[in-house]
Write a protein that holds these residues in place. Sequence first.
Motif, PDB file in Angstrom:
ATOM      1  N   SER A 155      -8.205  19.744  51.659  1.00  0.00           N
ATOM      2  CA  SER A 155      -7.071  20.372  50.995  1.00  0.00           C
ATOM      3  C   SER A 155      -5.803  19.621  51.375  1.00  0.00           C
ATOM      4  O   SER A 155      -5.774  18.891  52.365  1.00  0.00           O
ATOM      5  N   TYR A 212     -10.139  20.944  47.440  1.00  0.00           N
ATOM      6  CA  TYR A 212     -11.000  20.123  46.603  1.00  0.00           C
ATOM      7  C   TYR A 212     -12.331  19.811  47.261  1.00  0.00           C
ATOM      8  O   TYR A 212     -12.491  19.918  48.470  1.00  0.00           O
ATOM      9  N   PHE A 252     -14.340  14.464  41.505  1.00  0.00           N
ATOM     10  CA  PHE A 252     -13.269  15.172  42.201  1.00  0.00           C
ATOM     11  C   PHE A 252     -13.070  16.521  41.530  1.00  0.00           C
ATOM     12  O   PHE A 252     -12.852  16.597  40.324  1.00  0.00           O
ATOM     13  N   GLN A 253     -13.161  17.607  42.311  1.00  0.00           N
ATOM     14  CA  GLN A 253     -13.098  18.964  41.770  1.00  0.00           C
ATOM     15  C   GLN A 253     -12.001  19.758  42.489  1.00  0.00           C
ATOM     16  O   GLN A 253     -12.270  20.429  43.474  1.00  0.00           O
ATOM     17  N   PRO A 254     -10.768  19.678  42.000  1.00  0.00           N
ATOM     18  CA  PRO A 254      -9.658  20.382  42.655  1.00  0.00           C
ATOM     19  C   PRO A 254      -9.509  21.822  42.169  1.00  0.00           C
ATOM     20  O   PRO A 254      -9.862  22.145  41.035  1.00  0.00           O
TER      21      PRO A 254
END
Length: 103
Positions: free
Chosen positions: A71, A86, A93-95
Amino acid sequence: MKLAIVFAALVALAIAAPSSDKDTQITKLVNDVAADGFNYNLETSDGTSQTAQGELKQVNSENSAVVVKGSFSYIASDGQQYTVTYVADEKGFQPTGKHLPVV
Protein backbone atom coordinates in the motif's frame (compact mmCIF):
# COMPACT_ATOMS: atom_id res chain seq x y z
CA MET A 1 16.67 -10.78 -10.96
CA LYS A 2 12.91 -10.15 -10.88
CA LEU A 3 13.19 -9.23 -7.21
CA ALA A 4 15.85 -6.63 -7.98
CA ILE A 5 13.65 -5.09 -10.68
CA VAL A 6 10.66 -4.86 -8.32
CA PHE A 7 12.82 -3.32 -5.60
CA ALA A 8 14.32 -0.79 -8.04
CA ALA A 9 10.82 0.17 -9.17
CA LEU A 10 9.71 0.76 -5.57
CA VAL A 11 12.74 2.92 -4.86
CA ALA A 12 12.13 4.91 -8.06
CA LEU A 13 8.50 5.43 -7.02
CA ALA A 14 9.62 6.73 -3.63
CA ILE A 15 12.12 9.13 -5.17
CA ALA A 16 9.73 10.37 -7.85
CA ALA A 17 6.82 11.03 -5.47
CA PRO A 18 5.94 14.71 -5.54
CA SER A 19 6.29 16.68 -2.34
CA SER A 20 5.42 20.29 -1.61
CA ASP A 21 7.98 20.34 1.22
CA LYS A 22 11.57 20.29 0.00
CA ASP A 23 12.70 19.52 3.55
CA THR A 24 10.81 16.24 3.83
CA GLN A 25 12.77 13.70 5.82
CA ILE A 26 12.64 9.91 5.85
CA THR A 27 11.43 8.94 9.32
CA LYS A 28 11.35 5.17 8.83
CA LEU A 29 12.98 2.87 6.32
CA VAL A 30 12.95 -0.92 6.47
CA ASN A 31 14.37 -2.78 3.52
CA ASP A 32 14.88 -6.52 3.90
CA VAL A 33 15.67 -8.42 0.71
CA ALA A 34 16.12 -12.19 0.56
CA ALA A 35 16.41 -14.70 -2.26
CA ASP A 36 12.73 -15.65 -2.01
CA GLY A 37 11.13 -12.33 -1.08
CA PHE A 38 11.38 -8.86 0.40
CA ASN A 39 9.83 -6.54 2.95
CA TYR A 40 9.84 -2.76 2.41
CA ASN A 41 8.47 0.04 4.58
CA LEU A 42 9.00 3.78 4.13
CA GLU A 43 7.55 6.71 6.05
CA THR A 44 8.36 10.39 5.58
CA SER A 45 7.80 13.51 7.63
CA ASP A 46 5.18 14.82 5.17
CA GLY A 47 2.76 11.94 5.89
CA THR A 48 3.71 9.78 2.92
CA SER A 49 4.09 6.06 3.55
CA GLN A 50 4.70 2.93 1.51
CA THR A 51 4.78 -0.74 2.42
CA ALA A 52 5.33 -3.78 0.27
CA GLN A 53 5.93 -7.45 0.85
CA GLY A 54 6.98 -9.69 -1.99
CA GLU A 55 7.49 -13.39 -2.31
CA LEU A 56 8.38 -15.76 -5.09
CA LYS A 57 5.39 -17.88 -6.11
CA GLN A 58 5.48 -20.97 -8.29
CA VAL A 59 2.74 -20.31 -10.86
CA ASN A 60 3.04 -23.69 -12.56
CA SER A 61 5.72 -26.33 -13.11
CA GLU A 62 7.67 -24.06 -15.49
CA ASN A 63 7.02 -20.51 -14.32
CA SER A 64 7.37 -18.48 -11.17
CA ALA A 65 6.33 -14.92 -10.38
CA VAL A 66 7.00 -12.35 -7.71
CA VAL A 67 3.77 -11.62 -5.83
CA VAL A 68 3.74 -8.20 -4.19
CA LYS A 69 1.17 -6.99 -1.67
CA GLY A 70 1.40 -3.46 -0.41
CA SER A 71 0.00 0.00 0.00
CA PHE A 72 0.96 3.63 -0.27
CA SER A 73 -0.62 6.76 1.08
CA TYR A 74 0.00 10.46 0.76
CA ILE A 75 -1.56 13.77 1.64
CA ALA A 76 -2.67 15.52 -1.54
CA SER A 77 -2.78 19.25 -2.24
CA ASP A 78 -6.45 19.26 -1.20
CA GLY A 79 -5.38 18.22 2.32
CA GLN A 80 -6.91 14.75 2.14
CA GLN A 81 -4.99 11.57 2.73
CA TYR A 82 -5.29 9.07 -0.11
CA THR A 83 -4.44 5.40 0.35
CA VAL A 84 -4.06 2.72 -2.30
CA THR A 85 -3.77 -0.95 -1.39
CA TYR A 86 -2.65 -3.33 -4.09
CA VAL A 87 -1.68 -6.81 -5.15
CA ALA A 88 0.65 -7.34 -8.08
CA ASP A 89 0.96 -10.91 -9.28
CA GLU A 90 0.67 -13.04 -12.41
CA LYS A 91 -2.77 -11.44 -12.95
CA GLY A 92 -1.30 -7.91 -13.04
CA PHE A 93 -1.49 -4.83 -10.83
CA GLN A 94 -4.75 -4.75 -8.85
CA PRO A 95 -5.18 -1.50 -6.86
CA THR A 96 -8.04 -0.59 -4.52
CA GLY A 97 -8.83 2.65 -2.74
CA LYS A 98 -11.85 4.65 -1.63
CA HIS A 99 -11.06 7.29 -4.26
CA LEU A 100 -10.59 4.80 -7.12
CA PRO A 101 -13.44 3.67 -9.38
CA VAL A 102 -14.59 0.06 -9.03
CA VAL A 103 -14.67 -1.96 -12.23
